[in-house]
Enzyme design. Structure first.
Site, PDB file in Angstrom:
ATOM      1  CE1 TYR A  51     -17.773  58.967  50.615  1.00 59.01           C
ATOM      2  CE2 TYR A  51     -18.332  60.179  52.478  1.00 59.01           C
ATOM      3  CZ  TYR A  51     -18.180  60.102  51.300  1.00 59.01           C
ATOM      4  OH  TYR A  51     -18.604  61.215  50.394  1.00 59.01           O
ATOM      5  CB  ILE A 231     -20.678  68.779  53.361  1.00 59.36           C
ATOM      6  CG1 ILE A 231     -20.572  68.527  52.019  1.00 59.36           C
ATOM      7  CG2 ILE A 231     -22.009  68.932  53.874  1.00 59.36           C
ATOM      8  CD1 ILE A 231     -21.113  67.105  51.722  1.00 59.36           C
ATOM      9  CE  LYS A 233     -11.279  64.294  56.599  1.00 62.10           C
ATOM     10  NZ  LYS A 233      -9.887  64.394  56.749  1.00 62.10           N
ATOM     11  CG  ASN A 243     -14.063  74.339  58.556  1.00 62.57           C
ATOM     12  OD1 ASN A 243     -13.209  75.344  57.890  1.00 62.57           O
ATOM     13  ND2 ASN A 243     -13.855  73.140  58.264  1.00 62.57           N
TER      14      ASN A 243
END
Ligand code: NAP
Length: 274
Positions: A51, A231, A233, A243
């Site tokens: 990343y 998960i 983002k 979330n």
């Protein structure tokens, strides 16, 4: 926030965590979002050496500074690095960028060209040296998973991180049952289809009835199985907050049945992102 054991590690991990792909695009917002997430119990942070070419791990380091013990920290080795020696070097570089002495889980990002037995041997050596608390795999299909379990033995593969959202429920066919059989945690990535989330009247109805949002209902659906985690983002604080609040929502059998009918498991293509 609901917590559950993370596969064979037995470590209690929140069902909803935080992804970090592409967070290098706005470092300031990313650090603030990750910190807010930690405040709200989103302590599973997923990153990868890939990343931003390591830059995202540096952003994560800044976000978790002084809070390392709160975090279930996951990173991934780039498959082209995943030889025995290369995996060790990659892990040490990730630890340096993350400014920590250990990862809670270290994953092979996807099946690559190096022998899996070599990557697994490297993972086990890293575990023996305390550099990783557990290790896992990502983007492994059912046959790949079976091979990993065969090489590593039972109770070694902590998780398989795979694409899982309402419009791509492909893992539910054979992969999720196989993970459950082997006690491997299933971490679903791109729960909002990597930003392409589309709501549906059924999600809206359930959301209204439960005082929630459609996205929260979607996240709750994705973690309805006892082996699953998700998960998302988010770099906007409002998104992180939305979330996190989904972590307290448990759907009824009837709500699950209605979502199941609205988003048939057979629909959607199989596709790997990162
Ligand atoms: P995603 O989580 O499905 O979607 C991210 C997008 O959704 C961002 O644009 C984000 O916006 C937006 N979003 C998040 N929460 C929202 C909310 N409550 N309301 C409205 N929009 C919201 O996509 P993803 O990043 O592809 O997947 C999540 C994580 O999984 C990745 O970051 C990565 O850590 C991991 N992953 C792993 C692999 C793998 O190969 N192992 C592949 C893909 C992803 P903002 O950022 O503007 O808040």
């Amino acid at each position: 926030m609901i917590l559950r054991p993370f596969g064979p590690t037995g470590v209690a991990v929140p069902v909803i965590g935080q992804g970090t792909w592409r967070m290098e695009r706005d470092r300031h917002s990313a650090v603030a979002a990750l910190r807010r997430g930690l405040d709200l119990g989103l302590t599973h942070i997923d990153t990868a050496e890939m990343y931003g070419n390591g830059r995202v791990e540096e952003i994560v380091a800044e976000a978790i500074e002084g809070r390392r013990d709160e975090v279930f920290l996951v990173s991934k080795v780039w498959p082209h690095n995943a030889t025995r020696a290369g995996t060790r070097r990659a892990c040490e570089a990730s630890l340096r960028r993350l400014r920590t002495d250990r990862l809670d889980c270290y994953l092979l990002h996807w099946p690559g060209e190096h022998p899996l037995a070599d990557t697994i041997a490297a993972f086990e050596a890293l575990a023996q040296h305390g550099k990783v608390r557990s290790w896992g795999i990502s983007n492994f299909d059912t046959a790949d998973l079976e091979e990993a379990v065969r090489i590593a033995g039972p109770g070694r593969v902590a998780c398989n991180q795979v694409l899982y959202h309402l419009e791509d429920r492909g893992i539910e066919g054979t992969l999720l049952p196989a993970c459950e059989r082997h006690g491997v945690a299933v971490v679903g990535y791109s729960p909002f289809g990597a930003g392409r989330f589309r709501s549906h009247p059924v999600l809206e109805e359930i959301a209204r009835a439960r005082g929630a949002t459609a996205r929260q209902v979607a996240l709750a659906f994705l973690v309805r199985h006892p082996a699953t985690f998700t998960i998302p983002k988010a770099t906007r604080l409002a998104h992180v907050e939305e979330n996190a609040a989904a972590g307290a929502l448990t759907l009824t059998t009837d709500e699950i049945r209605r979502i199941d009918a609205a988003f048939p498991a057979g629909a959607g293509g199989r596709r790997r992102s990162r």
